[in-house]
Design an enzyme around this catalytic site. Structure first.
Site, mmCIF file in Angstrom:
data_model
loop_
_atom_site.group_PDB
_atom_site.id
_atom_site.type_symbol
_atom_site.label_atom_id
_atom_site.label_comp_id
_atom_site.label_asym_id
_atom_site.label_seq_id
_atom_site.Cartn_x
_atom_site.Cartn_y
_atom_site.Cartn_z
ATOM 1 N N THR B 174 0.876 -1.157 0.000
ATOM 2 C CA THR B 174 0.000 0.000 0.000
ATOM 3 C C THR B 174 0.920 1.214 0.000
ATOM 4 O O THR B 174 2.043 1.123 0.475
ATOM 5 C CB THR B 174 -0.844 0.034 1.293
ATOM 6 O OG1 THR B 174 -1.429 -1.247 1.490
ATOM 7 C CG2 THR B 174 -1.942 1.085 1.227
ATOM 8 N N ARG B 202 -12.411 -8.371 -4.011
ATOM 9 C CA ARG B 202 -12.056 -8.049 -2.628
ATOM 10 C C ARG B 202 -11.598 -6.600 -2.497
ATOM 11 O O ARG B 202 -10.799 -6.109 -3.286
ATOM 12 C CB ARG B 202 -10.950 -8.983 -2.151
ATOM 13 C CG ARG B 202 -10.471 -8.731 -0.711
ATOM 14 C CD ARG B 202 -9.222 -7.878 -0.687
ATOM 15 N NE ARG B 202 -8.692 -7.731 0.674
ATOM 16 C CZ ARG B 202 -7.670 -6.934 0.985
ATOM 17 N NH1 ARG B 202 -7.088 -6.222 0.048
ATOM 18 N NH2 ARG B 202 -7.255 -6.842 2.224
ATOM 19 N N GLY B 204 -10.017 -3.793 0.296
ATOM 20 C CA GLY B 204 -9.337 -3.669 1.582
ATOM 21 C C GLY B 204 -9.707 -2.384 2.295
ATOM 22 O O GLY B 204 -10.731 -1.762 2.010
ATOM 23 N N ASP B 205 -8.858 -1.995 3.244
ATOM 24 C CA ASP B 205 -9.183 -0.821 4.056
ATOM 25 C C ASP B 205 -8.813 0.501 3.394
ATOM 26 O O ASP B 205 -9.335 1.554 3.789
ATOM 27 C CB ASP B 205 -8.480 -0.922 5.415
ATOM 28 C CG ASP B 205 -6.965 -0.904 5.279
ATOM 29 O OD1 ASP B 205 -6.436 -1.677 4.455
ATOM 30 O OD2 ASP B 205 -6.308 -0.117 5.983
ATOM 31 N N THR B 225 -1.555 0.906 6.428
ATOM 32 C CA THR B 225 -1.161 -0.244 5.605
ATOM 33 C C THR B 225 -1.114 -1.473 6.500
ATOM 34 O O THR B 225 -0.507 -1.441 7.569
ATOM 35 C CB THR B 225 0.210 -0.026 4.937
ATOM 36 O OG1 THR B 225 0.621 -1.247 4.319
ATOM 37 C CG2 THR B 225 1.262 0.431 5.933
ATOM 38 N N GLY B 226 -1.772 -2.535 6.080
ATOM 39 C CA GLY B 226 -1.754 -3.734 6.918
ATOM 40 C C GLY B 226 -2.793 -4.733 6.476
ATOM 41 O O GLY B 226 -3.260 -4.687 5.332
ATOM 42 N N GLY B 228 -5.893 -5.631 5.695
ATOM 43 C CA GLY B 228 -7.022 -4.738 5.437
ATOM 44 C C GLY B 228 -8.279 -5.107 6.185
ATOM 45 O O GLY B 228 -8.982 -4.250 6.721
#
Lengths: 308, 308
Positions: B174, B202, B204-205, B225-226, B228
């Site tokens: 990210t 899909r 993510g965050d 970042t991680g 999500g």
């Protein structure tokens, strides 16, 4: 004495005026709300989980053609039905959501399937539909989602070249449910067809965890309906949870602050339903009306449309 | 004395080990980070807005092929590049986001266009691409997004039939930026290609306002970042804002609580960058490393990869 159980549902908020309502139509709305309420309550009463109860109640609202979700979802700009839904388990903080998904009969049940079996939280568009089909979720042809009222609204919107809310009287068409089960667990779910004549794959707050949908046993469960964009920017559902968790507000004070003050200041018209671990229920809105209902094991049973 | 300006960027967190890094590759990463940092800082130094600065810096990171966003975005299960991005203006709380969008050269610039010119906050899939094309945003053929490294990762993932993070060493690919401009306004932006071999659309965050991206002059600006899914369920970015706003925590204490305690407890590996109105910068992560850099008008200039 058994532990308290409680459930609340909504069918959208907005400018719902007595002057544009007929007694027959009102009875239909009230019947749809009561049926969904009873379906969700029966799950709780039978010892089922809050997650199962909100899924069953929202699926019932999706199946009811007068609400803008599932059957009865509005038409987008190109005559399709793109739906958003989310569900969250307040015990585990697991969540599932779909956005811009077509053809699935009950988006909330797909959101639940996403939560339980996808390894993800949010699936979008054709990918979400493909997931639903692979999981053998019920899908329907476009014709299933057709209702004459929505078609007429779409045609009117096309003529005026505008994106509009789901009724001729301004209304945020969304359905949702929050529940407390016998084990003391909370859950929330929300589902919508979005805006009539919407373009460009617009996604509202319903499937956004923290905005339109949130549940946490430690604080509350919330399902929103309103101007989706402002609800996303305000992270409405999680804001209420944080006001309870970090500032010690009661559920009622937190809902009032967010809906009747913070949202009003930015013209964020709409409302929400909320429940906490003690079974307190709030149904707060800053619009003319909100289709709403609640029921608990203390004998409360309310089905309401207008301001009290 | 001019008002303080400050900027921070990240290029993803994860298991970044010195043992798998060559000196040449490290120089490339550091060069990419410094170039994006300088591009964003130049905007601020010229009196530009925080919103413009984060857009320019993230676009630079998107154009850099080693980071998983824009050019260099990973392949999904069917060999396409589906990208997510968001931007938020801390002064106005306006926000824009795109999810599952293909072909646009700079998803963050499309997110900014959504914020400024769509009337909406979040657009998804083909609709988002159509919006970008109508607004004359730069689009590219699939070939533009091709990189041999990502192709090989996808082929490996296909063989093993798994959805994987973007490096052979586990990394959450990210990019993001937060900034404070001369007028004291904050902004945040985030962009990603998501997970290699991802299926079912899909999301993510990163494009979820409140989860991966949030900005509010009153508190802070955040880009995450991680993992999500866990960042969505934890509403990470808005949680930090609420801890500052409602509990009075400092930026540092709020970031540490969320990243080093709350996320660790649920195995939510990753990190974030954060900035407040005084130009305090936090770059907090619970993984082995995080590509990160920051610069301010007091002469600070850091480009880092590993733990200190």
């Amino acid at each position: 004495m058994p532990d308290k159980i409680a459930i609340a549902i909504h069918g959208g908020a907005g400018t719902i005026l007595r002057s544009t309502m007929t007694p027959e139509l009102q009875l239909q709305y009230e019947g749809g709300l009561q049926a969904a309420l009873d379906a969700g309550y029966a799950v709780l009463d039978g010892g089922g989980s809050a997650v199962d109860a909100v899924a069953v109640a929202v699926a019932s609202l999706e199946d009811f053609p007068l609400f803008n979700a599932g059957k009865g979802a509005v038409f987008n700009h190109i005559g399709q039905h793109e739906m958003d839904a989310a569900i969250m388990n307040g015990k585990t903080l697991e969540a599932g959501a779909v956005c811009g998904v077509a053809h699935v009969k009950n988006p909330v049940l797909v959101a639940k399937e996403v939560m339980l079996h996808s390894g993800h939280v949010m699936l979008g568009g054709q990918g979400a539909e493909e997931f639903a089909r692979q999981r053998n979720m019920q899908v329907e042809e476009d014709a299933y989602f057709y209702t004459q009222q929505r078609y007429n609204q779409w045609q009117d919107a096309l003529k005026e070249d505008k994106v509009q809310l789901d009724h001729t009287d301004k209304k945020f068409g969304t359905v949702g449910c929050v529940a407390l089960d016998k084990e003391g667990n909370l859950a929330a779910a929300t589902s919508t067809g979005g805006l009539t004549n919407k373009k460009f794959g617009r996604i509202g707050d319903s499937p956004v965890i923290g905005a339109g949908t949130y549940a946490n046993n430690h604080t509350c469960a919330i399902s929103c309906t309103g101007v989706g964009e402002l609800f996303i920017r305000s992270v409405v559902a999680y804001d209420i949870s944080c006001l309870i968790d970090y500032k010690g507000l009661s559920l009622k004070d937190a809902c009032n602050l967010v809906v009747l003050d913070k949202l009003v200041k930015i013209e964020g018209e709409g409302g929400l339903i909320a429940i906490d671990k003690d079974g307190n229920i709030e149904m707060t809105f800053n619009s003319e009306g909100m289709y709403r209902a609640c029921k608990d094991s203390n004998g409360r049973n309310e089905v309401l449309i207008y301001k009290e």
